[in-house]
Design an enzyme around this catalytic site. Structure first.
Site, short mmCIF file in Angstrom:
data_model
loop_
_atom_site.label_atom_id
_atom_site.label_comp_id
_atom_site.label_asym_id
_atom_site.label_seq_id
_atom_site.Cartn_x
_atom_site.Cartn_y
_atom_site.Cartn_z
CB THR A 60 -0.94 0.02 1.22
OG1 THR A 60 -0.17 0.03 2.42
CG2 THR A 60 -1.86 -1.20 1.23
CG ASP A 61 -1.01 4.82 -1.58
OD1 ASP A 61 -1.69 4.69 -0.54
OD2 ASP A 61 -1.50 5.21 -2.66
CB ALA A 62 1.49 7.80 2.16
#
Length: 152
Positions: free
Chosen positions: A19-21
């Site tokens: 996942t990203d931020a």
């Protein structure tokens, strides 16, 4: 004989590192997941990785036929979050004697979250000329199509 569902319906756990931020699947992961699902499908069907992919541990020589990716696409339908448990449905299709593609659908329960497509072309490893698919991959494609209606 085992049902094609055994090697065409898989699961994928979404990990934090996927996942990203914002906590949503990072876009580049989808095509990696598509390829990994294809690898798992071949293994479940009974095809050893070393007979298809170069560089496997204990491999005496590289496969005579390479299967480079010549086209890919990804469609993101809904956000995929860390800890989601996705069902992966593979739909392989032979396009001609030396080319095939695998469509992947990623489901969360009954909802399609993302779709991917990876197309491969068979080439001789030495000459890089087009050739027929390896027999093992051809058999996997044939077995995967069992029970499906296809046009002539």
């Amino acid at each position: 004989m085992t049902s094609p569902d055994h090697w065409l319906k898989l699961e994928r756990q979404v990990h934090f590192g996927d996942t990203d931020a914002a906590g949503v699947m990072h876009f580049h992961q989808l095509l990696r997941w598509c390829h990994e699902a294809w690898e798992e499908s071949l293994e479940r069907y009974g095809i050893a990785a070393g007979s298809v992919f170069p560089g496997c541990r204990g491999q005496q020589r590289w496969p005579a036929v390479a299967l480079p990716v010549v086209h890919c696409q990804a469609d993101f339908k809904r956000p995929v979050h860390g800890s989601d448990r996705l069902q992966v449905h593979l739909k392989p299709q032979r396009l001609d004697p030396g080319c095939f593609e695998v469509r992947s659908e990623f489901h969360l329960d009954a909802t399609v979250m993302a779709c991917g497509l990876v197309r491969h072309l068979a080439i001789h490893s030495d000459s890089r000329e087009r050739c027929a698919l390896p027999e093992t991959v051809d058999l996997w494609l044939e077995a995967s199509a069992l029970g499906q209606i296809t046009s002539l």
